[in-house]
Design a protein around this motif. Sequence first.
Motif, PDB file in Angstrom:
ATOM      1  N   ALA A  72      58.143 -41.653 -21.471  1.00 11.54           N
ATOM      2  CA  ALA A  72      59.129 -42.481 -22.173  1.00 11.54           C
ATOM      3  C   ALA A  72      60.192 -42.989 -21.217  1.00 11.54           C
ATOM      4  O   ALA A  72      60.590 -44.167 -21.260  1.00 11.54           O
ATOM      5  N   THR A  73      60.664 -42.121 -20.332  1.00 16.73           N
ATOM      6  CA  THR A  73      61.655 -42.540 -19.337  1.00 16.73           C
ATOM      7  C   THR A  73      61.075 -43.586 -18.401  1.00 16.73           C
ATOM      8  O   THR A  73      61.726 -44.597 -18.097  1.00 16.73           O
ATOM      9  N   ALA A  74      59.843 -43.364 -17.940  1.00 15.65           N
ATOM     10  CA  ALA A  74      59.208 -44.340 -17.054  1.00 15.65           C
ATOM     11  C   ALA A  74      58.993 -45.677 -17.765  1.00 15.65           C
ATOM     12  O   ALA A  74      59.176 -46.744 -17.173  1.00 15.65           O
ATOM     13  N   ALA A  75      58.619 -45.635 -19.037  1.00 18.25           N
ATOM     14  CA  ALA A  75      58.381 -46.872 -19.776  1.00 18.25           C
ATOM     15  C   ALA A  75      59.662 -47.677 -19.938  1.00 18.25           C
ATOM     16  O   ALA A  75      59.656 -48.904 -19.798  1.00 18.25           O
ATOM     17  N   VAL A  76      60.777 -47.010 -20.215  1.00 22.75           N
ATOM     18  CA  VAL A  76      62.037 -47.729 -20.403  1.00 22.75           C
ATOM     19  C   VAL A  76      62.502 -48.358 -19.093  1.00 22.75           C
ATOM     20  O   VAL A  76      62.934 -49.518 -19.054  1.00 22.75           O
TER      21      VAL A  76
END
Length: 347
Positions: free
Chosen positions: A63-67
């Motif tokens: 999720a952090t990488a996607a954002v």
Amino acid sequence: MSVSRHPVALRLERRVGSATKLLATVMVLPLVDGIFPALVVAGVLGTATGIVETGILIFGGSATAAVILAEMDGDRKQMVTSVLVIGAVIIPLAALEAAFAPTFRGFLNLPVFERFAGLVILTIAAKTASSEIGEYLPSPGVIIALGLVASFEPAGFAIETSPEYVVNGAAAAGVGVAFALAIAMLSPHLRGRVDIDRFRFGSAVALGVLALPILLGPFDVMQTDAPIALAVLAVTTLFAYDPNAGPAVGSGSDSDSSDSGPPDSGGDADRVDGASADEDGSPAGGDGSADGELDPTDPPLDAPPTAPGRIVDDDVAVLANGGEPSTAGDDEGTDPFADDDSRAPWL
């Protein structure tokens, strides 16, 4: 790279707004819904491996990488600054929540609560892998609340704290912030080369591997200090990264070469046509008639060649002098000894 369809990021994006707020919400979410305290109480942060796995998979993760890769704009400096500001909030909160872990451990039945903690991680993994499956699963907060009720033992209630839990909690959050910083610093290189949806699915598998030892603790399944979850995440990163998937370099030269066509395709034909045609479109050497009509004064197409006798006479003279006859006037089907020359009817 297309914008990632990460279920967690999409769900939070509808409620938040800007990319920086979305990143802050994603990284603070484990502290709010009780996932991080549950892992601390369950003893996951008791080893260095557990600290790294919790930091990368819980505070960092897909999720952090996607954002960062799909939602945040701006240059590298702006993204790094945003991550540092978020980290300045997350690390103290993680240390504060970890400080109360001994108190919770005192009035909870740990074997029962650990099963709920493992179930929480599995739920997050399922929600990360598929949004359709996540719609039918309860939220992590509900599962943790049920675990608190099921494992509550008020006889052991006592307020306690330990520096070890504080340090471990801050370290886990620091690992998560370091993961986000690495993604932000490498974002110009990673954009277009990392398949976020593939990385998301692999992160879900890594979360499931992290949850199995906690959930199946009484059965001694996967009770090892080996960083299996990190190994799964490393393999996932390897498969999600494609160095050749970035923006094509030198696309202008490729397009120029493709537009120019194959060499000598039409250029020579144009030059031949230009050399054999006059400006008015008539064939070279013609009388200007471009409509294909024949000139009445032109000889018929099936007329025999004229004056072959002169050529024969020249050849006889050449043979008399010891030379070879000329073939310049010989045509297929023409008799070289024809006697139709008006100049020498006796030959």
